[in-house]
Structure formats: C-alpha cells, structure tokens
Design an enzyme around this catalytic site. Structure first.
Site, mmCIF file in Angstrom:
data_model
loop_
_atom_site.group_PDB
_atom_site.id
_atom_site.type_symbol
_atom_site.label_atom_id
_atom_site.label_comp_id
_atom_site.label_asym_id
_atom_site.label_seq_id
_atom_site.Cartn_x
_atom_site.Cartn_y
_atom_site.Cartn_z
ATOM 1 C CD GLU A 192 7.983 -19.653 27.339
ATOM 2 O OE1 GLU A 192 7.263 -18.685 27.620
ATOM 3 O OE2 GLU A 192 7.666 -20.816 27.659
ATOM 4 N NE ARG A 193 1.938 -18.695 24.355
ATOM 5 C CZ ARG A 193 2.177 -18.891 25.648
ATOM 6 N NH1 ARG A 193 3.274 -18.386 26.214
ATOM 7 N NH2 ARG A 193 1.336 -19.590 26.390
ATOM 8 C CE LYS A 208 4.648 -20.108 34.158
ATOM 9 N NZ LYS A 208 3.205 -19.942 33.909
#
Length: 462
Positions: free
Chosen positions: A176-177, A150
């Site tokens: 998110e990271r 993705k």
C-alpha cells in the site's frame, strides 16, 4: 545481481536450505537480508533481497544467519509498527531483548483441530449485515477495482470492531501507499486502539520480496496469540492482491515461465499456503478481513478467482453504484456469504434477504426497458417493484465514521434488527409515498421517518 535477485556462491556442499536467511556484510548501518529461493548448482544459491540492493557490489561477503525469517511476536509488538523482518519502523524504542521470535513459515492447523465458526459478527453496515453477513473466525474479502472504496470499507470495519470486538488486531499493509500507512498509524493513535493492535507494513516502494512476505509476518504474529495466548485475533489485510502481484514479480525475476495472464505458475498454491493458515482452533479464532484489488474490474482474473475460493463472505464493490453516489458501493446481487443460511441467520433474515435480492434483480432486468421507453410503459406490478427497489437501494447507503471529516455527516452504525425492520417496511410498501431522498444516507428507518416528516424528504436523490 539483477535488482532484488542476488546470486551467492558457497563452498561446495555447504549450501543453506531453501527459505533460509542470509545477511550481507556491506557498508550500510542496517544489514541487507536475503531469502534463499533456489539452488543453482552445488556451490551457489539464488536469493531474493528483502531490502533495496542499491549500492551492493559483487564480491561482498554473505553468511547464513537463520533457517527462516524470524520475527518478534507477543505483547511487545502490540502498539508498534514493524516491517517484514520485524524491525521497528515507528521511530519508537527498540523491542526488548527477551521478545520471543518465530519463523514466518508455518503449517496450517490439522483439519481435525480446526473449528467451524457460525457466530455472526455484526458490522453495523446495513448491506453487509443483510446480504453478506460475516462470522467470528471467518474470512471475508472486499473485491473492487481502483477507487471504489475498498480501503474506506476496511477502515470502517476496523472502526466497528474497535467498539464491539475485544481482542487482538493485526493489520498487514501489503504493497500500500506510504501515505495510507501514516494515516492509519495516526488514526489508531488518536482513537486509542493502537495498544491492542500490531501494524505490519511492506509498502509499495519496497522490493517485491518484502511485499511478498509481509502477510506471512502478520500471520505469524496472529498465530502466536491464537496458539500460545488462546486469544481471538482480528487479521486485516490491505491489499492482498499485492501479495499475488509481488509473487508474480519474483517468479519472473527467477526466470519461471508465466502462467495465465502472466501470473506465476504457482499462483494457486501460494494463495492456498497463506489462506489455509488463517484458521480457528478450539478456544481461539482468527477472523480475517481482506481487501482485494480487481485489475481492470475483471472479476474473472486468475488472482481474484484464486483468492475468492477461500472466502466465507465475498463483498463485491460496484463502480456503477459508486458513480451513482451509492456508498458503500456494495453490489447486492454479486455479494455472497456462506452464512446467509436459515440455519445460521434464521428463517426471517434469510427470507427477507431473498425478497430484497429478488426485488433488486427484477429492477436490474427492467433497466433497459426503462432507459428506452420510460417507467410509464411498465405494468403496474413492475412499476411497484421499481419504486420499492429504488427506495431499497437508497436505504442500503449510509454515512461512515471514517469519512465524517470529509463529508461533515456523522457516521451511522445500524444493528441487524434495525436493518431487517427497515427493509421489511420498504418491501411491505410503507414507504411507497415517501420521497426517495428521505431514505438516502441515513441509519435506521426512524431517522428516515423524521426526515420525511420534517422536510418531506428535501433535496434531490441521486
């Protein structure tokens, strides 16, 4: 205090309204901001912290400072990385004092003011342009489980839009990271596109309140350019499922009874409140591309279905295709678009897309027979379908510019006309005698012809 949930007592009759912001006067250099989510009684409110509450003690003073979270907008935020409250997080200078600010809570444009957009956006990705075309001013989502590509697909679309799309970009990194945030900031600096982009992050290590409000902060920045500057805006969100997940965490912390699969009872209204603000009005559009994590590859998950109902284009990523080495791993049968209509894309494109889908659907139906008995047991017509479907699958793969440093293969961007011409050649039988590997991980059909002529295809196709 229970983690990010903080109860605050006020004099009777002096409660701040819902969504207002409280500033906690504690012994840290940065203020702790709370957002009011409920009135417990006549003298206390329940609030959600937007930063970590470690070190906060009972009895600390708090005061209302604004009716809603106010974030900076306008030209000054371009090229900067901000958090949910609008604070600068890129180690750069502070924003100028005259930077305008707007509340993150807003209303969607009136229905009569919204405009429908049918101008196609050419992404340069063959399978998307053929079967799930996107529109300027539309909403597209990439649905997929963990590890199917993705983020890579969203990054490739950013790369494509940098070259073809002249406008403002706003990127929301939702849950998110931290590593991905650093990589995106460095990539945008290196490519020279950061000057026209605002980055808004609420990362995985932050409290759920921050992750829940980050999309609204990004939307507020996008709405300012749309409504005040009358500029087209590209709004990218990765990953919008984390917005739902953060809302579910907050709902549980606030003591609400869960709904289906443990989600918050307000799931549909929360998603709608966000998605309905992503709209185009006369003179300016907001185009949105969103990555959506699908938990356990379950596309019937309530969060996934709630998000998909608002999309114009739904691009579904398949773990089975990724396992076979077909990248991008877009499922051609499950991916859909409202724009795949003869009145929008033209009769030729529509007819060709339908032929491709029919061929691939027939191939899928024959898979069990092939697995048990082999291709040789099929009739001649079905063998021809299998031959062309396998070549079509390989033609719809292509190398990406954002993965060039990992694969060593330069990325390819293919025009819609070249994509249609290639698919037509395969379905008409021009490539029936070619090696399948000649069509794998290439751009245009001309590149496949050269590959076939010089090496006879060479190598083994997956």
């Amino acid at each position: 205090m229970r983690g990010p949930v903080v109860d605050v007592a006020f004099p009777a009759g002096g409660l701040p309204p819902l969504n207002s912001v409280l500033s906690v006067e504690w012994d840290r250099p940065e203020p702790l901001l709370l957002e009011v989510h409920g009135h417990l009684d006549t003298s206390s409110v329940r609030a959600i912290a937007l930063q970590a509450t470690a070190g906060l003690s009972r009895g600390t003073a708090a005061r209302p400072i604004a009716p809603a979270i106010m974030v900076p907008v306008g030209e000054n935020v371009l090229g900067r990385l901000l958090d949910v409250t609008g604070s600068v997080r890129d180690d750069g200078p502070a924003l100028p004092d005259d930077t305008p600010r707007r509340p993150i809570h807003g209303h969607p444009p009136a229905l009569v003011a919204e405009t429908a957009m049918t101008a196609l956006f050419e992404s340069g990705i063959k399978v998307i342009d053929l079967l799930a075309p996107m529109a300027h001013g539309g909403k597209a989502a990439m649905f997929g489980g963990a590890g199917v590509g993705k983020t890579v697909l969203v990054m490739e679309l950013i790369h494509a839009m940098v070259e073809k799309y002249q406008g403002i970009s706003v990127f929301a990194g939702v849950g998110e990271r931290s590593r991905e945030g650093h990589e995106m900031l460095n990539d945008m600096r290196a490519s020279g596109v950061l000057a026209r982009t605002a980055l808004i992050y609420g990362q995985m290590n932050e409290p759920p309140g921050a992750r829940w409000r980050v999309p609204m902060t990004a939307l507020t920045v996008a709405e300012y350019f749309r409504d005040r500057k009358h500029q087209n805006v590209l709004l990218l969100m990765d990953n919008i499922f984390r917005f739902v997940q953060a809302g579910s965490e907050i709902s549980g912390l606030l003591g609400r009874l869960p709904s289906r699969v443990g989600y918050q009872p307000t799931l549909a209204s929360e998603v709608a409140a966000l998605q309905e603000r992503i709209a185009s009005v006369a003179g300016a559009s907001v185009s949105s591309i969103q990555a959506v994590y699908v938990p356990a590859d379950d596309f019937t998950d309530p969060a996934v279905t709630a998000i998909s109902s608002h999309m114009d284009s739904s691009i579904v990523l398949s773990r089975a295709l990724a396992a076979e080495g077909f990248y991008p791993a877009v499922d051609p049968l499950a991916s859909t678009s409202l724009l795949l209509d003869p009145l929008v894309v033209g009769e030729e494109h529509y007819a060709l897309a339908e032929r491709c889908r029919e061929t691939l659907a027939r191939f899928k139906d024959l898979q069990d027979i092939i697995s048990l008995l082999g291709v040789e047991e099929l009739g001649s017509a079905d063998r021809l379908v299998v031959r062309r479907a396998r070549r079509l699958q390989r033609f719809l793969t292509q190398p990406f510019a954002v993965t060039e440093s990992f694969t060593g293969t330069p990325g390819r961007s293919v025009t819609r006309a070249d994509t249609l011409a290639g698919c037509k050649a395969i379905l008409d039988g021009e490539t029936d005698d070619w090696a399948e590997s000649s069509l794998y991980m290439i751009g245009t059909m001309e590149e496949a012809r050269q590959k076939e002529a010089t090496k006879g295809g060479g190598g083994i196709s997956p």
